[in-house]
Motif scaffolding. Sequence first.
Motif, mmCIF file in Angstrom:
data_model
loop_
_atom_site.group_PDB
_atom_site.id
_atom_site.type_symbol
_atom_site.label_atom_id
_atom_site.label_comp_id
_atom_site.label_asym_id
_atom_site.label_seq_id
_atom_site.Cartn_x
_atom_site.Cartn_y
_atom_site.Cartn_z
ATOM 1 N N ILE A 185 0.834 -1.213 0.000
ATOM 2 C CA ILE A 185 0.000 0.000 0.000
ATOM 3 C C ILE A 185 0.868 1.263 0.000
ATOM 4 C CG2 ILE A 185 -1.568 1.357 1.445
ATOM 5 C CD1 ILE A 185 -2.811 -1.409 2.289
ATOM 6 N N LEU A 186 1.907 1.283 0.837
ATOM 7 C CA LEU A 186 2.779 2.457 0.913
ATOM 8 C C LEU A 186 3.514 2.685 -0.405
ATOM 9 C CD1 LEU A 186 4.261 1.967 4.505
ATOM 10 C CD2 LEU A 186 2.594 3.691 3.776
ATOM 11 N N ALA A 187 3.937 1.603 -1.037
ATOM 12 C CA ALA A 187 4.600 1.731 -2.341
ATOM 13 C C ALA A 187 3.627 2.288 -3.374
ATOM 14 C CB ALA A 187 5.131 0.375 -2.793
ATOM 15 N N ASP A 188 2.387 1.826 -3.330
ATOM 16 C CA ASP A 188 1.378 2.332 -4.264
ATOM 17 C C ASP A 188 1.048 3.794 -4.006
ATOM 18 O OD1 ASP A 188 1.215 -0.009 -5.660
ATOM 19 O OD2 ASP A 188 -0.643 -0.711 -4.720
ATOM 20 N N GLN A 189 1.069 4.193 -2.750
ATOM 21 C CA GLN A 189 0.826 5.601 -2.427
ATOM 22 C C GLN A 189 1.838 6.500 -3.133
ATOM 23 O OE1 GLN A 189 0.634 5.700 1.966
ATOM 24 N NE2 GLN A 189 -1.377 6.638 1.737
ATOM 25 N N GLN A 190 3.091 6.062 -3.121
ATOM 26 C CA GLN A 190 4.134 6.835 -3.799
ATOM 27 C C GLN A 190 3.860 6.914 -5.300
ATOM 28 O OE1 GLN A 190 8.001 5.209 -2.834
ATOM 29 N NE2 GLN A 190 7.544 5.138 -0.652
ATOM 30 N N THR A 191 3.478 5.794 -5.887
ATOM 31 C CA THR A 191 3.205 5.746 -7.328
ATOM 32 C C THR A 191 2.025 6.638 -7.694
ATOM 33 O OG1 THR A 191 4.009 3.457 -7.415
ATOM 34 C CG2 THR A 191 2.664 4.203 -9.259
ATOM 35 N N VAL A 192 0.935 6.526 -6.916
ATOM 36 C CA VAL A 192 -0.282 7.290 -7.204
ATOM 37 C C VAL A 192 -0.051 8.788 -6.995
ATOM 38 C CG1 VAL A 192 -2.655 7.733 -6.450
ATOM 39 C CG2 VAL A 192 -1.860 5.377 -6.759
ATOM 40 N N THR A 193 0.640 9.154 -5.929
ATOM 41 C CA THR A 193 0.918 10.569 -5.653
ATOM 42 C C THR A 193 1.737 11.193 -6.781
ATOM 43 O OG1 THR A 193 0.879 10.187 -3.268
ATOM 44 C CG2 THR A 193 1.987 12.183 -4.024
ATOM 45 N N LYS A 194 2.726 10.471 -7.232
ATOM 46 C CA LYS A 194 3.574 10.960 -8.322
ATOM 47 C C LYS A 194 2.770 11.131 -9.606
ATOM 48 C CE LYS A 194 7.929 9.881 -10.694
ATOM 49 N NZ LYS A 194 9.047 8.909 -10.796
ATOM 50 N N ARG A 195 1.875 10.164 -9.862
ATOM 51 C CA ARG A 195 1.077 10.231 -11.088
ATOM 52 C C ARG A 195 0.043 11.354 -11.015
ATOM 53 N NH1 ARG A 195 1.482 10.400 -16.108
ATOM 54 N NH2 ARG A 195 -0.469 9.994 -17.200
#
Length: 365
Positions: free
Chosen positions: A133-143
């Motif tokens: 989830i934390l890794a996805d948060q980084q991906t989604v925030t960047k996108r």
Amino acid sequence: MKLSIGIVGLPNVGKSTLFNALTRKSVPAENYPFCTIDPSVGVVPVPDERLYKLAEFSQTQKTVPAAIEFVDIAGLVKGASEGSGLGNKFLAHIRETDAIAEVVRIFEDTNVIHVEGSVNPKRDIEVINLELILADQQTVTKRLVGVESGSKRNDKAAIAEKAVLVKIAAALEEAKLASTVELTEDEVEIVKGMHLLSMKPIMYILNKKAGGTNLDELKDERWTELMDFLKEQNAKWTIVDAGIEHELKDLEGEDKDIFRKELGAHDDGVDSLIKKGYELLDLETYFTTGVVETRAWTIARGSTAPVAGMAIHTDFKDKFIRAEIVFWKDLIGAGSYVAAKEKGLIRTEGKEYVVKDGDVIEFKI
């Protein structure tokens, strides 16, 4: 159709031992963290008695089962999403797989160190899922930053993508997997290219130890919590004794069954795991059979006949004319292909036919 499942978990839970049992390959399986640094890949046949009955029926020269690729991935620890341990490698390797198999220990053994200091499978699952989830948060925030300018220009594609990302970001903020967000088919297509880790299908492998102290036998609070969690998530899961499966990996048939019982296990956990993996990826099988070869073909559930034909050759979709189809059990019961035809068991189907699991198909192109 090449599809892969990444075997993940905390260090020392039995990932590599299980992988050895699955693939009959020798990869490191030592009792210390980060033994498996680079992922090992193994192609595993899907157990299917239908295939071998058809092969016997056709007196075939060659039998080819369906297969799934399993990837043994380095152990994860808290902080992987921030680069702790081998976090970056772990996340990169799992991003390339189609689904995730999380291995958690349900046995206590003072000789096998647990990285968290105690055995608690629900906690272990929460640690792993939180890192996804934390890794996805980084991906989604960047996108989200990337699509902001497009949405301000009223770019329709950017506006649609932002709306989906905002929904997913809200779920991740609540420590929920991205897969829990209800998305339309169009929205799924929008985020597919991002390869979000927590969007992938997940199954849980509960690793026990014959003769040891196993939570499923104790049925203590930890086991109750785990079962409640799996039920609440409507999760796919299976119990495996990785140690026994590893011991038996070179045996077949009756010998394997005899030794399994002598070692204190009764179910074939590996076969169950492979089948669960097949279900997890929402796959099904159709067959082709004849004197030269009997083969199981893997397709996505709900595939039409022309799409299913692409498993054999990509040209089959465009060149498809019709297909002759018979259910595997009906074919064997008839005694021969000719007899099945005389009894009207073989149907001619067109482009709109949705292939069913267990169909035996002859394509006409």
